[in-house]
Design a protein around this motif. Structure first.
Motif, short mmCIF file in Angstrom:
data_model
loop_
_atom_site.label_atom_id
_atom_site.label_comp_id
_atom_site.label_asym_id
_atom_site.label_seq_id
_atom_site.Cartn_x
_atom_site.Cartn_y
_atom_site.Cartn_z
N LEU B 16 0.86 -1.18 0.00
CA LEU B 16 0.00 0.00 0.00
C LEU B 16 0.90 1.23 0.00
N SER B 17 0.70 2.11 -0.98
CA SER B 17 1.50 3.33 -1.03
C SER B 17 0.59 4.54 -0.97
N GLY B 18 0.70 5.30 0.09
CA GLY B 18 -0.07 6.54 0.23
C GLY B 18 -1.57 6.33 0.16
N VAL B 19 -2.03 5.17 0.59
CA VAL B 19 -3.46 4.88 0.51
C VAL B 19 -4.23 5.72 1.55
N THR B 20 -5.25 6.45 1.08
CA THR B 20 -6.10 7.21 2.01
C THR B 20 -7.55 6.88 1.74
N LYS B 21 -8.39 7.16 2.74
CA LYS B 21 -9.83 6.96 2.56
C LYS B 21 -10.59 8.02 3.33
N PRO B 31 -5.69 8.28 7.03
CA PRO B 31 -4.72 9.21 6.44
C PRO B 31 -3.69 8.39 5.66
N PRO B 32 -2.89 9.07 4.79
CA PRO B 32 -2.00 8.32 3.90
C PRO B 32 -1.22 7.23 4.64
N GLY B 62 -11.26 -4.51 -2.56
CA GLY B 62 -11.91 -3.91 -3.70
C GLY B 62 -13.38 -3.64 -3.48
N LEU B 63 -13.83 -3.78 -2.23
CA LEU B 63 -15.23 -3.49 -1.92
C LEU B 63 -15.43 -2.01 -1.61
N GLU B 64 -14.35 -1.32 -1.27
CA GLU B 64 -14.39 0.13 -1.09
C GLU B 64 -13.33 0.74 -2.00
N ARG B 65 -13.65 1.89 -2.59
CA ARG B 65 -12.65 2.56 -3.42
C ARG B 65 -11.65 3.28 -2.53
N VAL B 66 -10.41 3.38 -2.98
CA VAL B 66 -9.46 4.21 -2.25
C VAL B 66 -9.71 5.66 -2.65
N THR B 67 -9.52 6.58 -1.69
CA THR B 67 -9.65 7.99 -2.03
C THR B 67 -8.37 8.47 -2.71
N GLY B 68 -7.23 7.88 -2.32
CA GLY B 68 -5.96 8.22 -2.96
C GLY B 68 -4.97 7.10 -2.74
N GLN B 79 -5.85 -1.06 -7.52
CA GLN B 79 -6.85 -0.23 -6.84
C GLN B 79 -8.06 0.11 -7.70
N ASP B 80 -7.95 -0.03 -9.03
CA ASP B 80 -9.12 0.26 -9.87
C ASP B 80 -9.80 -1.00 -10.39
N LEU B 81 -9.37 -2.17 -9.89
CA LEU B 81 -9.96 -3.42 -10.38
C LEU B 81 -11.13 -3.86 -9.50
#
Ligand SMILES: Nc1ncnc2c1ncn2[C@@H]1O[C@H](COP(=O)(O)OP(=O)(O)OP(=O)(O)O)[C@@H](O)[C@H]1O
Ligand SMILES: [Mg+2]
Lengths: 305, 366
Positions: B16-21, B31-32, B62-68, B79-81
């Protein structure tokens, strides 16, 4: 105390018996009346004893009136109403419960509001819209000023017209616009585990596959219950079919029955014929209830065990 | 049996790199975050309720989208699959079995969706069911199973597709204590056998300590510490971690240093030290030693006997000290306790609660 309970029991039974008499009495009278000939009723009035002209009255109903054709209309309207309502409310509730929708609660409140505004109240406006289902488009063109623009270029404003009066679709669609089914399905879906949808997604099932493989089999009884209820309501509709269909060929059986009553010409109405009609027309919903009654009860208590 | 074996080779690392929600514009749930889980590793995500454990798991699933940010599984950005394209499977807290399908249909549903032939499907369902001890229940509906059996069906449904990554969201929290313990062992064995990279969410520290290769401790969406259970126990990175792991939790005592000695709040000198400023001293209840010659005095207020060990509560310097005594150790006779804090069991934190790693210098006066 026990004596007390017994006297309450007796009182309750008496009230129940009276209620049954009040409900079954007229039905019985309809049946006996339907079994006498017109001449007999002219002489004796309505009688409580059965006669032997039932078959003849039904034959007259079949050949002399439009009731058979009108029953076909009723069947189309009731089935159409039931099928469309089931599909529409199932899909609406599906969207409301299983997806994150903006304004979902507002949408649901609006749908609920339709339960408080039945068709009988909206019948005049509904008639206007049915007489020209494109009238909202016309109004929109007028309101936005598009029409004045169009009439400047083409000499005349756009006035679209399409009437669905005197069609089966026209009889069905206004009945479908009703929130009860959506409410029923929503309440049922809310009793299911929330993670079901996620689990199906993890298993590779898309939203449609989820409906088909999981939601629909689980909602079988609810669908059946709603189908029966809307079928009955469609079959027994009076006001809208009366307004929405003006030709005898398009009228429904319930309206047709009322039309058997002669307009004030002083003659004694043909009660045996009317009662035979009433009996025949009631047979279909009775059959429906008898066949699907267990779904009705199970589907309405909302729990599947 | 053989149907399950190939997974070993396919376990995949997750980065996970810089994943935020953020669920809405107002609040940031995660936070990231930058973390990496190695292929085949068993990671436990631990944290209090509402800290974002499920959110994190569902973003990986993949049930929730990442915000970043980006998520990669086995070196592939995902992250987009859709979930099914990510090659992972999930076990849910309330099982989420399909109530109208039999056990066999539940386990085999993903294969049916994938369009796999009936014969092969049946064979694989049988293999998985045998492995999980479900072979006799294949024709039952979930409603006719016990909680533990349902949980096994949920696990079977997850592993049948031989995923490289297995996700668990509090899978044991609906079971009673005994069953929970059994399932914990079974899960450990299962992991050993199929070797898929596993991420396991829980707020039970025993589950975390026993199952994990590494524990990820979350606090309000932030990573407090990500390390082996041993390190997390012996060198907690913050007071939050220190108090979260271990029962009863670590004792925390405020101390202040003037450059020569560390003193407790009541002014008593604890130890000679060059440290200056305010600090928090931590010691685990099980590390405190009852010692007639111990320099620290406390008043016994309460004792709880748990069989395997006894927990004493003692008043010291305005706080309650908890002391855990192992079974069979001598019980104190009077309420005046003399205690010794072994030097190697002390933890020092700054006032923000972060561990002071530098080998702080302490000398007990005798
Ligand atoms: N669908 C959602 N919409 C808005 N906010 C959400 C949603 N799901 C979770 N949250 C919020 O995000 C935060 C983290 O929730 P999450 O479910 O990840 O917590 P958790 O650590 O799994 O808690 P628990 O241990 O209780 O399961 C919570 O504050 C929660 O209110
Ligand atoms: Mg959760």
């Amino acid at each position: 105390m026990i004596e007390n309970a017994r006297s309450i029991n007796i009182a309750a039974s008496v009230i129940l018996a009276i209620g049954i008499v009040y409900i079954l009495g007229p039905l019985y009278l309809a049946l006996t009346t339907a079994s006498h000939s017109y001449q007999e009723t002219l002489q004796n009035g309505l009688t409580w004893l059965p006669g032997d002209d039932l078959a003849d009255n039904i034959r007259r109903l079949w050949v002399e009136t439009r009731i058979p054709q009108q029953m076909a209309n009723s069947l189309i309207v009731a089935l159409g109403n039931a099928a469309l309502t089931c599909v529409l409310s199932f899909l609406t509730a599906y969207a409301l419960v299983w997806f994150r929708i903006r304004w979902a609660s507002v949408v649901f409140a609006l749908i609920l509001a339709t339960i408080m505004l039945p068709l009988d109240i909206r019948v005049i406006t509904t008639y206007q819209v049915a007489a020209n289902i494109l009238s909202p488009v016309n109004a929109l063109l007028d309101l936005t000023g598009l029409n004045s623009l169009i009439s400047r270029f083409f000499g005349a404003p756009v006035q679209l017209e399409l009437s669905i009066l005197d069609t089966h679709i026209g009889l069905i669609v206004p009945l479908v616009a009703h929130g009860t089914g959506t409410f029923l399905f929503r309440q049922f879906f809310l009793t299911l585990p929330r993670d079901l949808f996620k689990a199906a997604r993890m298993d590779g099932a898309g939203p449609l596959r989820f409906i088909w493989d999981i939601l629909l089999p689980l909602s079988r009884t609810s669908v059946a219950a709603l189908f029966v209820l809307t079928f009955l309501s469609g079959w027994t509709q009076y006001l809208w079919p009366l307004v929405g269909a003006s030709t005898p060929e398009m009228q429904t059986a319930v309206v047709g029955l009322a039309r058997l009553m002669p307009d004030n010409d002083g003659r004694m109405p043909d009660f045996p014929l009317m009662m035979a009609g009433a009996v025949i027309v009631s047979l279909i919903p009775l059959l429906m209830i008898a066949l699907l009654q267990r779904f009705l009860v199970r589907g309405l208590v909302l729990t599947e065990k | 049996m053989n149907a399950i074996d190939p997974i070993h080779a396919e376990a995949q690392g997750i980065r996970l790199s810089g994943v935020t929600k953020s669920y809405d514009a107002k609040a940031v749930t995660i936070p990231p975050m930058d973390i990496e889980m190695r292929a085949g590793e068993f990671t436990v995500i631990l944290g209090p309720s509402g800290c974002g454990k499920s959110t994190l798991l569902q973003m990986i699933a993949g049930l929730e989208r990442v915000t970043g940010g980006t998520i990669s599984i086995g070196g592939r950005e995902v992250q987009d699959l859709e979930p099914k394209e990510r090659g992972l499977a999930m076990v849910f807290q309330n099982y989420a079995l399909y109530p109208h399908m039999t056990v066999a249909q539940n386990i085999g549903y993903s294969l049916r969706v994938a369009g796999i032939q009936r014969a092969e499907r049946d064979a694989r369902v049988k293999a998985v069911a045998r492995m999980l001890g479900l072979a006799d229940f294949l024709h039952r509906k979930p409603g006719q199973l016990s909680g533990g059996q349902r949980q096994r069906v949920a696990i079977g449904r997850a592993i049948i597709r031989e995923p490289g990554v297995l996700l668990f969201d509090e899978p044991l929290s609906n079971l009673d204590a005994q069953l929970r313990q059994d399932m914990r062992l079974e899960l450990a064995e299962l992991h050993h056998r199929i070797g898929a990279t596993s991420i396991f969410v829980t707020h039970d520290q025993v589950e975390a300590m026993t199952l994990a290769d590494r524990i990820l401790i979350l606090n309000k969406g932030r990573v407090e510490q990500f390390d082996t259970p041993k390190t997390i126990y012996s060198r907690p990175a913050s007071i939050f971690v220190a108090k979260f792991i271990g029962a009863p939790p670590m004792n925390i005592l405020p101390v202040s240093g003037d450059g020569r000695a560390l003193r407790f709040g009541n002014g008593k000198v604890f130890a000679a030290s060059p440290l200056k400023g305010e600090f928090l001293l931590g010691i685990r209840p099980e590390s405190i030693v009852l010692d007639r010659h111990g320099p620290i005095r406390a008043q016994l207020r309460h004792r709880e006997d748990l069989g395997s060990h006894m927990i004493l509560t003692a008043a010291f310097d305005l706080v309650d000290l908890r002391i855990a005594l192992p079974f069979g150790s001598a019980e104190p006779q009077q309420s005046d306790l003399h205690l010794h804090f072994p030097r190697e069991c002390l933890h020092l934190f700054d006032v923000e609660g972060r561990r002071i790693e530098a080998d702080f210098h302490l000398e007990y006066a005798n």
